[in-house]
Write a protein that holds these residues in place. Structure first.
Motif, PDB file in Angstrom:
ATOM      1  N   GLU A 113       0.832  -1.206   0.000  1.00 58.68           N
ATOM      2  CA  GLU A 113       0.000   0.000   0.000  1.00 58.68           C
ATOM      3  C   GLU A 113       0.868   1.258   0.000  1.00 58.68           C
ATOM      4  O   GLU A 113       0.538   2.253  -0.664  1.00 58.68           O
ATOM      5  CB  GLU A 113      -0.934  -0.021   1.208  1.00 58.68           C
ATOM      6  CG  GLU A 113      -2.035  -1.080   1.082  1.00 58.68           C
ATOM      7  CD  GLU A 113      -2.967  -1.122   2.272  1.00 58.68           C
ATOM      8  OE1 GLU A 113      -4.135  -1.487   2.097  1.00 58.68           O
ATOM      9  OE2 GLU A 113      -2.519  -0.790   3.397  1.00 58.68           O
ATOM     10  N   ARG A 164      -4.808   2.696  -0.462  1.00 59.56           N
ATOM     11  CA  ARG A 164      -5.325   1.684   0.452  1.00 59.56           C
ATOM     12  C   ARG A 164      -5.996   0.614  -0.396  1.00 59.56           C
ATOM     13  O   ARG A 164      -6.860   0.910  -1.223  1.00 59.56           O
ATOM     14  CB  ARG A 164      -6.322   2.306   1.433  1.00 59.56           C
ATOM     15  CG  ARG A 164      -6.831   1.332   2.486  1.00 59.56           C
ATOM     16  CD  ARG A 164      -7.700   2.068   3.505  1.00 59.56           C
ATOM     17  NE  ARG A 164      -8.234   1.186   4.515  1.00 59.56           N
ATOM     18  CZ  ARG A 164      -7.572   0.778   5.587  1.00 59.56           C
ATOM     19  NH1 ARG A 164      -6.323   1.184   5.766  1.00 59.56           N
ATOM     20  NH2 ARG A 164      -8.135  -0.022   6.474  1.00 59.56           N
ATOM     21  N   ASP A 219      -9.867  -2.862   2.920  1.00 57.01           N
ATOM     22  CA  ASP A 219     -10.483  -2.256   4.091  1.00 57.01           C
ATOM     23  C   ASP A 219     -10.605  -3.324   5.165  1.00 57.01           C
ATOM     24  O   ASP A 219     -11.382  -4.278   5.024  1.00 57.01           O
ATOM     25  CB  ASP A 219     -11.864  -1.703   3.725  1.00 57.01           C
ATOM     26  CG  ASP A 219     -12.554  -1.051   4.924  1.00 57.01           C
ATOM     27  OD1 ASP A 219     -11.890  -0.898   5.965  1.00 57.01           O
ATOM     28  OD2 ASP A 219     -13.742  -0.711   4.808  1.00 57.01           O
TER      29      ASP A 219
END
Length: 340
Positions: free
Chosen positions: A74, A80, A83
């Motif tokens: 990342e 990102r 999650d």
């Protein structure tokens, strides 16, 4: 001393040249130059396993190592990708975009390895079969035997999956072929009936109906059922669902996508469950299972062979499919009916 000073100047000059070259590279080019494939490999495992724990098990790594690799990826990409908030493990839009490309990179690496092996003249590469758990066919067993005898340097990988996932993997190029159940034909895949099987209802020794003769369908009413997750109206085992409802069974109190686990629950006495007749012949002879009504007109289920017509196949995949096609041509459909 003068020599050392000259060397230091060369080092400074090289660093300046590297800096200028870096300025000429686009961010994408820098990522392509610096990215470690192992980070992508971890990301693929995370995306396909759906958790850090399962990804670590698949890769043989501890959870902190997996998490650290994701963090580095990342940081390298500047996005990102997953999650991982409380109770959630989902790919972000950027993660979904990277997943498709990472899968393509993995496929290209595999093709490169296979191309080098095949340059020597041998049929090499991997054949990946995506199978539903209750695929039991002498035709498939014969294909595996012939393939290994003819091409010992090739490798086989067999993944047992829910039918829908097997078809998804085939469509995404992650499987060489799929043998599974289908609710309706898919336009993006080439499909044909591989064989037909028949389902009966069974109970195990702990069940109160075990070894009782003279039973009728009415005697099953009110007893609990165990079954497959596709045992529901509108799904692949809808005919089995109709039989279960006709028998008046309650539940199911236990479900699985794997035949072995449905069988385990039946043997343990959790309830009455459906199994393919040809798969449980040995269990019946050994007294591990008891067949219940109805004895006549059991529901028939077609098991399909699916292939991706757009797939770029390696030589091993092409060879295996050729062997399977030969066996299908030698075995007419009426000889591929397993059951009554």
């Amino acid at each position: 001393m003068a020599h050392g000073t000259a060397f230091s100047k060369w080092i400074v000059l090289i660093r300046i040249i590297d800096t200028v070259n870096d300025m000429r590279l686009s961010p994408a080019e820098k990522l392509a130059r610096d990215l470690d494939w192992n980070l992508l490999r971890v990301f693929l495992a995370l995306a396909e396993a759906g958790s850090v724990t399962r990804a670590g098990e698949r890769l043989g790594l501890k959870q902190p190592s997996v998490s650290q690799a994701l963090k580095r990826l990342e940081e390298r990409t500047g996005h990102r990708l997953i999650d991982r908030s409380a109770g959630s493990f989902t790919l972000t839009p950027e993660g979904m975009a990277l997943l498709a490309e990472a899968q393509a990179v993995r496929a290209a690496i595999l093709r490169g390895a296979e191309a080098m092996a095949e340059a020597s003249g041998a049929v090499a590469g991997e054949v990946t079969l995506a199978l539903a758990s209750h695929v039991v066919s002498p035709l498939l067993d014969a294909a595996l035997r012939r393939f290994h005898a003819a091409h010992p340097k090739a490798t086989l990988s067999i993944d047992i999956l829910p039918s829908r996932e097997a078809l998804t993997r085939l469509a995404e190029g992650q499987a060489s072929l799929a043998i599974c159940l289908m609710t309706e034909p898919r336009s993006d895949l080439q499909t044909e009936v591989f064989y037909r099987e028949f389902f009966g209802l069974f109970c195990g020794p702990p069940h109160p109906l075990y070894a009782r003769s003279g039973l009728t369908l009415a005697d099953l009413a009110g007893h609990t059922a165990v079954s497959f997750q596709t045992d529901r109206m509108g799904d692949a085992l809808a005919a089995v669902t109709e039989l279960r409802q006709r028998a008046g069974l309650s539940g199911p109190v236990g479900q699985s996508t794997h035949l072995e686990e449905v069988r385990r629950m039946i043997l343990a006495g959790l309830g009455i469950g459906p199994l393919p007749l040809h798969v449980v012949e040995e269990d019946l002879r050994a007294g591990r299972l008891w067949r219940l009504p109805p004895q006549d007109d059991p529901p028939a289920i077609d098991v399909y062979l699916a292939r991706n017509p757009r797939a770029r196949r390696n030589r091993a995949e092409a060879a295996f499919l050729a062997i399977l096609d030969t066996l299908l041509a030698e075995t007419p459909p009426e000889q591929r009916i397993y059951g009554p």
